[in-house]
Design a protein around this motif. Sequence first.
Motif, PDB file in Angstrom:
ATOM      1  N   TYR A  27       8.189  -5.605  -6.474  1.00 51.12           N
ATOM      2  CA  TYR A  27       8.158  -4.201  -6.041  1.00 51.12           C
ATOM      3  C   TYR A  27       8.287  -4.163  -4.529  1.00 51.12           C
ATOM      4  N   CYS A  29       8.373  -1.351  -1.210  1.00 48.39           N
ATOM      5  CA  CYS A  29       8.171   0.042  -0.805  1.00 48.39           C
ATOM      6  C   CYS A  29       9.481   0.605  -0.264  1.00 48.39           C
ATOM      7  N   CYS A 209       2.208   4.053  -4.805  1.00 48.40           N
ATOM      8  CA  CYS A 209       2.739   2.711  -5.089  1.00 48.40           C
ATOM      9  C   CYS A 209       1.850   2.004  -6.100  1.00 48.40           C
ATOM     10  N   HIS A 234      -1.088   0.864   4.735  1.00 51.02           N
ATOM     11  CA  HIS A 234      -0.533   1.150   3.404  1.00 51.02           C
ATOM     12  C   HIS A 234      -0.825   0.048   2.379  1.00 51.02           C
ATOM     13  N   HIS A 235      -0.466  -1.180   2.693  1.00 51.08           N
ATOM     14  CA  HIS A 235      -0.640  -2.230   1.681  1.00 51.08           C
ATOM     15  C   HIS A 235      -2.108  -2.618   1.486  1.00 51.08           C
ATOM     16  N   GLU A 238      -3.288  -0.122  -0.856  1.00 48.21           N
ATOM     17  CA  GLU A 238      -2.798  -0.381  -2.215  1.00 48.21           C
ATOM     18  C   GLU A 238      -3.679  -1.420  -2.916  1.00 48.21           C
TER      19      GLU A 238
HETATM   20 ZN   LIG Z   1       4.278   1.488  -0.906  1.00 47.01          ZN
END
Ligand SMILES: [Zn+2]
Length: 482
Positions: A27, A29, A209, A234-235, A238
């Motif tokens: 995956y 982004c 995500c 962001h990660h 996640e």
């Molecule tokens: Zn993302």
Amino acid sequence: MSLKVYNSQSKKLEDFIPITPGIVKMYVCGPTVYNFLHVGNFRGVVFFNLVRNWLEKSGYRVQYALNFTDVDDKIIQRASEMGVTPHELSEKYIEEYKKDFAALGLRPHDFNPKVTDHMDGIRSMVGDLIAKGKAYEVQGDVMYSIESFPGYGKLSGRHVEELQAGARVEIDEKKKNPSDFALWKAAKGGEISWPSPWGAGRPGWHIECSAMIHQIFGEQIDIHGGGMDLMFPHHENEIAQSEGCSGNSFVKYWMHNNMLNFGGQKMSKSLGNIVTMREFLEVNSAELYKWMMLSVHYRTLSDFSDSAMEKATGGLARIYSSLALAESFISEEYTRDVKFEEMISESWIKIKNALDDDFSTPEAFAILFDVVRQFNSQVRRGMKPNSAIAGKALAFQKFVKDFGALMSLFQESAHDFLIRLDDLLLKKMNLNRKEINLLVVERSNARDLKDFVRSDELRLKLTSMGIAVSDTSQGSFWEVMK
Ligand SMILES: [Zn+2]
């Protein structure tokens, strides 16, 4: 040697062993679609295209998803400025993205999920996180409590205490901890919204995500990719969401590509140096972009300077000129050249070692140039065609095309590509084919009349314009100097 990948989480090279033997779930982004995308947005897209190709060449079956963020603050704001709905705006720019993607000649992804198609999955994950005590609701917003997740910071190395100590964290009275982040945002007057148990609203950026990965692949994936700028928050967020929900490890290998600079400067609106992919492709070839992105290692900062562009143009022209030379000698009658083919087999082993070493494309390109040099030392323009040369030409062409297929490069007819490249360069130089042809013909005539003073004058004139002329038994040819 088998594939080794640099894992941004462990900060080490690790042996690549997928969770399920033979299958790789990947995956990356993708873009927020509210405008044309700039050249920097495609660096990861080009690199992970190679990652997928190389994994497949290594025998894995790869499932590759890249998402579209089609609802967020910027989309809502720009849509309202333009007097269209956020949906109309995002759909338009998804189409524009697809045009750029096709122009770049990259392989389509297996999945291109959109946030607005995954609201159920998002709401259910947010509900789960509340039920597990990882998130809390305040006035229609849902916040993730980073203190509830002890592993917070394990990717970026930023830890809760540090975040609190660091000034500049926006104080928000709704948050228990200033670093808590929104999973769900209550709708502000008239804004686009979706119903939820916490009232009308829309998802925060990070949750999309986690939720889309969960819906497409399940709890765990092998590779999660993205730009280095996404590592925090962001990660990191996640991980907190997905692992907070499942209790399992979320991603086996985190891979981050570095950024793209312009003449040593970061691309930014305030500097006015943002170039969209559309603008770039109006005056440059897609091959040049991919070449520039891949000739630098993906974890190294890449610079779009004039000298880097010139160097890349020269490199591309060298490969395509050799391909054109090979094309001119290929015939149905050929004899195989065992020695030449052995050299190519050995080069493939070296290329495999380079790409298995965390995708060392600069090394792979150096090996490609070695093969080009070997071919050019054995086959030259003007040689009398024979079956032995045809054999070498055929083996060389196959090698370059197979190598190029990994990178989505060199798939065009060399002859056509070189004409197009020259046209693009001529345009930049404010020259046209007609005036050059006239000068070249005039020079040939002078040569025929043995007027060497005039013919030398004309050659000098062409050289000063950036045009190289070569004389062969078949006549005089010119090309733009690269
Ligand atoms: Zn993302």
